[in-house]
Design a protein around this motif. Structure first.
Motif, PDB file in Angstrom:
ATOM      1  N   SER A  35       0.599   7.622 -12.511  1.00  0.00           N
ATOM      2  CA  SER A  35      -0.303   6.692 -13.511  1.00  0.00           C
ATOM      3  C   SER A  35      -1.345   5.614 -12.321  1.00  0.00           C
ATOM      4  CB  SER A  35       0.460   5.979 -14.218  1.00  0.00           C
ATOM      5  OG  SER A  35       0.497   4.586 -14.024  1.00  0.00           O
ATOM      6  N   GLY A  36      -0.559   5.234 -11.300  1.00  0.00           N
ATOM      7  CA  GLY A  36      -1.126   4.265 -10.423  1.00  0.00           C
ATOM      8  C   GLY A  36      -2.527   5.163  -9.793  1.00  0.00           C
ATOM      9  N   ALA A  37      -2.034   6.358  -9.389  1.00  0.00           N
ATOM     10  CA  ALA A  37      -3.181   7.103  -8.715  1.00  0.00           C
ATOM     11  C   ALA A  37      -4.574   7.240  -9.686  1.00  0.00           C
ATOM     12  CB  ALA A  37      -2.760   8.420  -8.350  1.00  0.00           C
ATOM     13  N   LEU A  38      -4.254   7.614 -10.835  1.00  0.00           N
ATOM     14  CA  LEU A  38      -5.384   7.788 -11.829  1.00  0.00           C
ATOM     15  C   LEU A  38      -6.030   6.597 -12.019  1.00  0.00           C
ATOM     16  CD1 LEU A  38      -3.849  10.265 -14.398  1.00  0.00           C
ATOM     17  CD2 LEU A  38      -5.326  10.782 -12.709  1.00  0.00           C
ATOM     18  N   VAL A  39      -5.527   5.212 -12.033  1.00  0.00           N
ATOM     19  CA  VAL A  39      -5.898   4.138 -12.554  1.00  0.00           C
ATOM     20  C   VAL A  39      -6.791   3.555 -11.281  1.00  0.00           C
ATOM     21  CG1 VAL A  39      -5.607   1.699 -12.888  1.00  0.00           C
ATOM     22  CG2 VAL A  39      -4.275   3.471 -14.328  1.00  0.00           C
ATOM     23  N   ALA A  40      -6.104   3.898 -10.214  1.00  0.00           N
ATOM     24  CA  ALA A  40      -7.002   3.543  -8.963  1.00  0.00           C
ATOM     25  C   ALA A  40      -8.338   4.030  -8.651  1.00  0.00           C
ATOM     26  CB  ALA A  40      -6.125   3.749  -7.627  1.00  0.00           C
ATOM     27  N   ASN A  41      -8.249   5.422  -9.030  1.00  0.00           N
ATOM     28  CA  ASN A  41      -9.371   6.579  -8.765  1.00  0.00           C
ATOM     29  C   ASN A  41     -10.477   6.183  -9.999  1.00  0.00           C
ATOM     30  OD1 ASN A  41     -10.254   8.838  -7.538  1.00  0.00           O
ATOM     31  ND2 ASN A  41     -10.611   9.282  -9.450  1.00  0.00           N
TER      32      ASN A  41
ATOM     33  N   GLY B 172      -6.202   5.103  -0.182  1.00  0.00           N
ATOM     34  CA  GLY B 172      -6.087   4.213  -1.069  1.00  0.00           C
ATOM     35  C   GLY B 172      -5.348   4.539  -2.344  1.00  0.00           C
ATOM     36  N   VAL B 173      -5.730   5.599  -2.673  1.00  0.00           N
ATOM     37  CA  VAL B 173      -4.992   6.105  -4.126  1.00  0.00           C
ATOM     38  C   VAL B 173      -3.509   6.359  -3.568  1.00  0.00           C
ATOM     39  CG1 VAL B 173      -4.713   8.191  -5.355  1.00  0.00           C
ATOM     40  CG2 VAL B 173      -7.146   7.337  -4.756  1.00  0.00           C
ATOM     41  N   THR B 174      -3.244   6.831  -2.594  1.00  0.00           N
ATOM     42  CA  THR B 174      -1.693   6.957  -2.192  1.00  0.00           C
ATOM     43  C   THR B 174      -1.127   5.443  -2.120  1.00  0.00           C
ATOM     44  OG1 THR B 174      -2.355   8.845  -0.982  1.00  0.00           O
ATOM     45  CG2 THR B 174      -0.007   8.003  -0.515  1.00  0.00           C
TER      46      THR B 174
ATOM     47  N   ILE C 230       2.423   1.332  -4.529  1.00  0.00           N
ATOM     48  CA  ILE C 230       2.718  -0.069  -5.001  1.00  0.00           C
ATOM     49  C   ILE C 230       3.368   0.203  -6.683  1.00  0.00           C
ATOM     50  CG2 ILE C 230       1.783  -2.289  -5.105  1.00  0.00           C
ATOM     51  CD1 ILE C 230       1.989  -1.954  -2.542  1.00  0.00           C
ATOM     52  N   THR C 231       2.694   0.790  -7.278  1.00  0.00           N
ATOM     53  CA  THR C 231       2.630   0.833  -8.478  1.00  0.00           C
ATOM     54  C   THR C 231       4.016   1.301  -8.947  1.00  0.00           C
ATOM     55  OG1 THR C 231       0.466   1.473  -8.981  1.00  0.00           O
ATOM     56  CG2 THR C 231       1.931   1.920 -10.772  1.00  0.00           C
ATOM     57  N   SER C 232       4.675   2.346  -8.061  1.00  0.00           N
ATOM     58  CA  SER C 232       5.976   2.903  -8.596  1.00  0.00           C
ATOM     59  C   SER C 232       7.090   2.238  -8.039  1.00  0.00           C
ATOM     60  CB  SER C 232       6.050   4.356  -8.403  1.00  0.00           C
ATOM     61  OG  SER C 232       5.757   4.469  -6.854  1.00  0.00           O
TER      62      SER C 232
ATOM     63  N   ASP D 147      -3.342  -3.605 -10.962  1.00  0.00           N
ATOM     64  CA  ASP D 147      -4.310  -4.182 -11.617  1.00  0.00           C
ATOM     65  C   ASP D 147      -4.856  -5.376 -10.658  1.00  0.00           C
ATOM     66  OD1 ASP D 147      -4.111  -2.531 -13.333  1.00  0.00           O
ATOM     67  OD2 ASP D 147      -3.003  -3.887 -14.743  1.00  0.00           O
ATOM     68  N   VAL D 148      -3.903  -6.049 -10.015  1.00  0.00           N
ATOM     69  CA  VAL D 148      -4.589  -7.384  -9.152  1.00  0.00           C
ATOM     70  C   VAL D 148      -5.371  -6.486  -8.004  1.00  0.00           C
ATOM     71  CG1 VAL D 148      -3.658  -8.770  -7.402  1.00  0.00           C
ATOM     72  CG2 VAL D 148      -2.950  -8.997  -9.832  1.00  0.00           C
ATOM     73  N   LEU D 149      -4.911  -5.501  -7.308  1.00  0.00           N
ATOM     74  CA  LEU D 149      -5.010  -4.969  -6.107  1.00  0.00           C
ATOM     75  C   LEU D 149      -6.613  -4.132  -6.497  1.00  0.00           C
ATOM     76  CD1 LEU D 149      -2.014  -3.338  -4.254  1.00  0.00           C
ATOM     77  CD2 LEU D 149      -3.520  -5.343  -3.547  1.00  0.00           C
ATOM     78  N   THR D 150      -6.742  -3.665  -7.668  1.00  0.00           N
ATOM     79  CA  THR D 150      -8.017  -3.227  -7.994  1.00  0.00           C
ATOM     80  C   THR D 150      -8.900  -4.166  -8.658  1.00  0.00           C
ATOM     81  OG1 THR D 150      -6.861  -2.203 -10.042  1.00  0.00           O
ATOM     82  CG2 THR D 150      -7.030  -0.717  -8.416  1.00  0.00           C
TER      83      THR D 150
END
Lengths: 204, 204, 204
Positions: free
Chosen positions: C18-24, C33-35, C40-42, C136-139
Motif C-alpha cells: 500500500s505504501g509503495a502504491l501511494v508513493a508511486n 524512494g518507493v522502497t 516506513i509505512t509498514s 502521507d507526511v513524507l509525500t
C-alpha cells in the motif's frame, strides 16, 4: 580529542551549513528558523538511529560540543553567505564526505548492538539521510532523497561493503576507508554522468 | 494533586484547544482528525523531550488524566467554537502561559538527567514548541515558529534565565517564577511592537 | 513460526504494498524512494508505539525477516503493478485485515506494559495508523486519516471492544477474533454506505 571525534564534528558542521542554506532558499525564515533547521539537519539522522536502537544517551545530549559546533557553523554561514552559495562544488565535496562518514560510523554503532547486518546497513543509511529528510519535511517539500541522483543508495552500498569486509575479518581502518571511498566514488560518478535509479512504474 | 500537576494539566488543555482550532482552520477535518491533532499538539513537545532524553515512561503514558483533559478540552472547544474564535486575546494569554510553563518545567526535567545547561535549555524549548511543529507538519504547513514574532527565542531566553538563577543557587520557586515572567514579558512586548528576529539572509 | 508471527508478516507485507502504491501515485519517485516509503509505512506504526512505550528492541530491529518480507513485497508490487492498480477491492480487503490485526496486537502489547486501558487503546490505534501518517507526511500530503470514511475511529472502537472483553476475563482468542471482526465490520459498513464522522465545525 580523537581523529574519529574530529571527523564526526566536521560531518555535523557540514550538515548544519547545508541545512541552513536549504532552509534559507525555500521559506526565508528568520535567524531562529535557520539555526533550528541547521540543528535538526545535523543531529536528526544520528538521533533517529539512536532512538530506533534504544541507544541512550544520544550523542549530542551527552556531548554539548556538538551544539557549539552547530552554532559556529550557522554564524559562519551567515557571514560568508554570498560566497558560499556560489561555490556549489565545495558543498558537493562536504556533503559527500559527510554522508560517507555518517553512514559508516552509523553502521559500526548499530553492529555494537548485535543486530543483523541488514539492520546495521539500514541504520547506517538512516544516520546519513534522515537529517535531510526531516529538514525537507519541516520546509514542506517532498524529501530530496526520493528524486536525487543515486544518493541514499550510495550510502546503502557503502554500508554493505563495510559489512562484507568486516565479516571477512578485515582490520577496522581498512573497512572504514574502503567503504567510505566506495560511497564517494558512487556519488562522484552518479553526479558526473547524471545517473538515477529507474523510476518505479513505467506506466504503459 | 499538587499545584505543579494542575498547572501542567492547564498547559495540556490549552495546547489541545489551540491544536484543535488550528487543525479546523486549515483542512476541515472530521471530529477524529481534530481530536488527533489536538492530542498530538499537547503531548508532542513533552514526548519528544522524553524520547530524546530516554525518560521512560512518558508522562501521558503513565498518567491517563492527561488523555481525559485533552478529550474534555476538545469537547469544550466544539461547544464554544463560535465564541472562541472571536476572542484572540484569550488565546494569546493561554498560549503564552502554556509555552512559559512547558519551557521551564522541561528545562527542570532535563537538568534531572544531569545534562549540560545548553542541552537543558534546548530540551525546555523543545517541550514548548515541538507539539506545534508536529501540528503544522501534519496539516501540511511550514511550521509557524519559523515565521512568527519572537516565539521559540523567548522560550530559549527564559530557559537560560532559569539556568543562570539555578546556577546562582536561587530557591526553586524564585527561578521558576522569574523565568516564566521573562518569557511572558518578551512575548507581550514582541507581539505589541511586532518585533521579529532579523531574516537570515539579506540578499543583495 | 507461529500463526501470530505469520499474520504479523502478512500485515507488514500489505502495508509495504500500500505504501509503495501511494508513493508511486503522488510523486513518481525512483525505486529507492518507493522502497523507502513502503518500508516506513509498514514499520512506522509499530515503531512509534514501541518508542512511546520504551519497548526495546523494536520488532524489525530484532527480526530481520520483516525487512526481507518488505523487499519481496515491493518487488512483487513492481512485477504486477498494472494488475494491482485495477483491483481496488483486493486492497480494501488487505488494508482492512492489516489495520484490524495491527490494532489488536498493538493493544495487547501495550497492556503488557501495564498501562491504563485508555493508553492501550491509543497505542493499538497508533500501531495501525501511524505508518500511513508518516507515509502521507513524507509525500507532502495532509494525512488521509483526517479525511477518510471512519478509519482510525474503527481501530479505536475495536481496541475498546478488545479491552472490555479482556476485562471480562474472556479467553485471549475470543477477545482477538471478536474485536478484529468488529473493526472489519465497521470498515465494510462505513465504505459501503460512505459513512463519515461529522465535521468538527459547522460554521454558521
Amino acid at each position: 580529542m580523537s581523529l574519529q571525534h574530529i571527523l564526526e564534528l566536521c560531518g555535523i558542521a557540514f550538515f548544519a551549513v547545508s541545512g541552513a542554506l536549504v532552509a534559507n532558499q525555500k521559506s526565508k525564515p528568520d535567524w531562529f528558523g535557520v539555526t533550528f533547521i541547521g540543528f535538526i539537519t545535523s543531529i536528526g539522522g544520528g538521533s533517529i538511529r539512536d532512538m530506533l536502537l534504544g541507544s541512550y544517551p544520544l550523542s549530542w545530549v551527552k556531548d554539548p560540543t556538538i551544539i557549539y559546533v552547530i552554532i559556529a557553523s550557522i554564524v559562519i554561514t551567515s557571514l560568508f553567505f554570498n560566497k558560499l552559495i556560489r561555490f556549489k562544488k565545495i558543498f558537493f565535496i562536504f556533503d559527500t564526505l559527510g554522508i560517507a562518514m555518517f553512514t559508516i560510523l552509523g553502521t559500526e554503532k548499530a553492529l555494537n548492538f548485535h543486530v543483523d547486518p541488514a539492520i546495521a546497513a539500514i541504520m547506517g543509511m538512516f544516520s546519513a539521510i534522515m537529517g535531510g529528510v526531516i529538514r525537507d519535511v519541516l520546509t514542506n517539500q517532498v524529501p530530496v532523497i526520493f528524486r536525487k541522483e543515486i544518493y541514499a543508495t550510495a550510502c546503502l552500498i557503502g554500508a554493505i561493503v563495510y559489512l562484507i569486509l568486516n565479516a571477512l575479518n578485515c582490520e577496522r581502518y581498512t573497512c572504514l576507508i574502503a567503504s567510505t571511498l566506495i560511497i564517494i566514488a558512487i556519488r562522484v560518478v552518479a553526479v558526473k554522468y547524471q545517473l538515477s535509479l529507474p523510476q518505479f512504474n513505467r506506466e504503459k
